[in-house]
Design a protein around this motif. Structure first.
Motif, PDB file in Angstrom:
ATOM      1  N   GLN A 138       0.830  -1.209   0.000  1.00 19.51           N
ATOM      2  CA  GLN A 138       0.000   0.000   0.000  1.00 19.51           C
ATOM      3  C   GLN A 138       0.866   1.263   0.000  1.00 19.51           C
ATOM      4  O   GLN A 138       0.560   2.238  -0.690  1.00 19.51           O
ATOM      5  CB  GLN A 138      -0.927  -0.012   1.218  1.00 19.51           C
ATOM      6  N   GLN A 179       0.971   4.177  -2.953  1.00 18.19           N
ATOM      7  CA  GLN A 179       0.894   5.617  -2.691  1.00 18.19           C
ATOM      8  C   GLN A 179       2.103   6.343  -3.275  1.00 18.19           C
ATOM      9  O   GLN A 179       1.978   7.436  -3.834  1.00 18.19           O
ATOM     10  CB  GLN A 179       0.805   5.857  -1.189  1.00 18.19           C
ATOM     11  N   CYS A 210      -5.294   1.796  -3.392  1.00 16.16           N
ATOM     12  CA  CYS A 210      -5.032   3.128  -2.840  1.00 16.16           C
ATOM     13  C   CYS A 210      -5.355   4.262  -3.821  1.00 16.16           C
ATOM     14  O   CYS A 210      -5.438   5.416  -3.408  1.00 16.16           O
ATOM     15  CB  CYS A 210      -3.571   3.244  -2.409  1.00 16.16           C
TER      16      CYS A 210
END
Length: 680
Positions: free
Chosen positions: A489, A493, A534
């Motif tokens: 994750q 990002q 995300c």
């Protein structure tokens, strides 16, 4: 249309003296060839001049001329390669070197067609003969060390270096050249050059580039590697010297040894993979941006000191000459003193720039090797001994290569142990760090310097290679080896921030292809492991809208696939109706209007994934009239495959398109049942 396959990296073509492309205006107007015919004819005529100096000047002129694309037709008409070839064996060493330099530029600038034509024109015969003569010359004791020093640029090693670059360029582009390399026993010659790495690292680097090229997918050559030959590679790869050019040399040799994996004894494979990864890890450890900044500062200080020294010497020479004038008794017979220039006291090259280029090239090469390691085929089970990141990697050659004895073993594979080795050497972490944008200070300093400006592109290339490398690792390693769900994750990002921090990201095609490939692989891995995505829907559509008109087919395929992956996840969630409708309309537009069948097929595949299941997906498909649109497009898609397929696409692509066509028929049938149920 299935998972994307990471492309293997080939060695880049190299132009030693500048831009190989013709001026755009000359090429567009079609006048360059005619204008260059005159100079080409004159220079080629001078190649036969009895004076060695004239022949040398003619070769030097051709070395510049061949970098201009409009000049190539005129040079081809006048058989330039056949006329330059014999000069590789000219009695004058200076002529040999400049002739090799001209052929080096031609092979570097001309690409595949020109190199293949050079092989057709039999350039390999004099080239191989020259390499053999240089090898014999290096063995002879006819010249004293002082004589060798006095020869300067015309030395045998300089000639060998130019010739090696010609050989590398041609072998990179022509399988026939590689076949000749095998048959003529060139391996023994080039390994002799490589063995001189401690005294001529430039020559060794040229050899290493060539070896990495000719050892790739060349089982015939692998049989020629004896234990002594492998020990030459060992010595170069484990050299303790840490200068930037040696770092590049060791990286290239590591890539060559990876290509030789099929002939490495099985009980030595663990040590070898550790040795290779240790070198690659050390290369990637270096902060190229900071080093470039330091090198530029060192160059600035050196040049300032040089200017001060030259000023002092100039004043001293002026005072001395004034004294000589006063002491001279005979008018007009003044004694002539040679002025001492600072260039006589300094190295002839820009050391700091060269070292910076060597480091950036080493890092790019290291990333390409890792990608190629990830692309290895035919994995086998339980072939590896236990790997460790201990000092075994420094000592593996003591007992490994001597065991070779010609035995062919099953290939190395990227097993669980290799995955562990990647993790032990922090390869994923170091690749992650290289995906960041280049050091802004370094980029700014290089951009303001004409001689350093080319390094900006090199730094950007490293970022792109790291992104492609990341794609390979994400596709290859399991989630635990990548650091777990939280790490993925964070990575998602990071990639989103990289992408959207550039408002004009769609204009940077190489970057866009690399980062979209990495995002595609990452989102696929996250979806397969039920890790929450995300990217927001708005970010997703911004990426797709900006990228779908890219001239790069790979970019368009990637963004369509990303949309399909994300849409298939959203289809299983509540409250996603409007987003699914937006995705569906976008994919329909691409499927029916993109000029590439590959992109259209990927868009259809994405539609199948997004609307295959889920209540929200079913409602969205009815509201955007997906069934009627696909029914209308189905015969058009079939016709396009029949008309365009065989002429434009490879057999593999046609096979995939046939599968898409079959799946389209099934999906239409499925959508008919969905629509009947929802409208009943």
């Amino acid at each position: 249309m299935g998972k994307s396959r990471t492309k293997r990296f080939k060695r880049p073509q190299f132009s030693p003296t500048g831009d190989c492309q013709a001026e755009a205006a000359a090429e567009a107007n079609g006048t360059g060839g005619d204008e260059d015919d005159g100079p080409a004819a004159e220079l080629l005529e001078k190649l036969q001049h009895p004076s060695a100096e004239v022949r040398e000047c003619a070769c030097a002129g051709l070395a510049r001329l061949v970098q201009q694309r409009p000049a190539w037709p005129g040079l081809a008409r006048r058989d330039a390669v056949r006329r330059l070839g014999p000069l590789l064996l000219d009695p004058s060493l200076a002529v040999r070197e400049t002739a090799a330099g001209a052929l080096r530029n031609l092979s570097a600038c001309g690409g595949f067609e020109v190199c293949d034509d050079m092989v057709t024109k039999d350039i390999m015969t004099p080239l191989v003969a020259l390499l053999k003569e240089c090898s014999a010359g290096l063995d002879s004791n006819e010249m004293s060390p002082q004589e060798k020093k006095d020869q300067n640029r015309n030395s045998i090693e300089n000639i060998a270096n130019e010739a090696m670059n010609v050989l590398w360029n041609i072998c990179e582009c022509s399988s026939r050249a590689v076949s000749i390399f095998n048959k003529e026993g060139c391996l023994e010659i080039v390994l002799k050059y490589l063995s001189r790495f401690s005294t001529n690292v430039d020559l060794a680097i040229s050899v290493a580039y060539c070896l990495q090229t000719v050892t790739e997918d060349n089982p015939e050559l692998l049989k020629s590697f004896s234990a002594p030959a492998l020990h030459v590679l060992e010595s170069a790869m484990l050299s303790p010297v840490t200068s930037m050019d040696y770092i590049l040399l060791k990286t290239l040799v590591a890539g060559t040894i990876w290509n030789l994996k099929d002939i490495i004894p099985s009980k030595s494979q663990a040590e070898i993979i550790n040795a290779i990864l240790k070198i690659l890890s050390e290369v990637l450890d270096l902060d190229a941006g900071e080093i470039v900044i330091r090198m530029q500062e060192a160059e600035k200080q050196r040049l300032e000191a040089a200017a001060e020294t030259e000023d002092i010497l100039g004043r001293a020479n002026h005072d001395t000459l004034m004294e000589d004038d006063e002491m001279e008794e005979i008018p007009h017979k003044r004694k002539v003193r040679r002025k001492t220039f600072i260039s006589d006291l300094l190295p002839p090259t820009d050391k700091e720039l060269r070292e910076s280029i060597a480091l950036l090239t080493a890092q790019q090469t290291a990333l390409e090797i890792i990608v190629n390691m990830c692309c290895s085929e035919d994995p086998s089970d339980d072939e590896w001994e236990e790997l460790s990141s201990s000092d075994e990697s420094d000592a593996f050659m003591e007992n490994s290569f001597s065991e070779c004895g010609g035995q062919l073993l099953s290939p190395l594979c990227l097993s669980h142990e290799v995955h562990t080795a990647f993790t032990n050497y922090l390869i994923p972490k170091k690749i992650f760090e290289k995906t960041a944008f280049p050091n802004s200070t370094a980029v700014d300093l290089c951009s303001r310097s004409p001689t350093w400006k080319s390094l900006v592109r090199k730094m950007n290339t490293i970022q792109c290679r790291a992104l492609v490398c990341l794609q390979s690792l994400v596709s290859l390693l399991d989630v635990d080896h990548l650091g777990g769900p939280a790490a993925l994750q964070t990575l998602a990002q990071h990639l989103s921030q990289l992408l959207f921090s550039q408002p004009d990201f769609a204009k940077h095609v190489d970057f866009l292809e690399a980062i979209s490939s990495a995002l595609r692989a990452l989102l696929q891995t996250m979806a397969s492991n039920n890790i929450s995505q995300c990217m927001t829907p708005d970010q997703l559509m911004t990426l797709c809208t900006a990228s779908i008109h890219s001239s790069n087919t790979g970019v368009r395929v990637n963004v369509v696939s990303i949309l399909g992956i994300t849409g298939s996840v959203l289809a299983k969630e509540d409250g996603t109706l409007e987003t699914l409708k937006t995705i569906g309309c976008f994919l329909l537009e691409v499927a029916t209007k993109d000029p590439s069948l590959v992109v259209a097929g990927e868009a259809l595949d994405a539609l199948f994934d997004v609307f295959a299941d889920g209540k929200e997906a079913e409602r969205a498909s009815v509201q955007i009239k997906l069934l009627s649109a696909l029914k209308e497009f189905q015969p058009v898609f079939k016709m396009k495959i029949r008309k365009e397929g065989r002429g434009k696409y490879s057999p593999d692509q046609l096979c995939v398109l046939d599968n898409v066509k079959m799946n389209l028929r099934r999906f239409v049938a499925y959508q008919e049942t969905v629509e009947k149920r929802l409208t009943a």
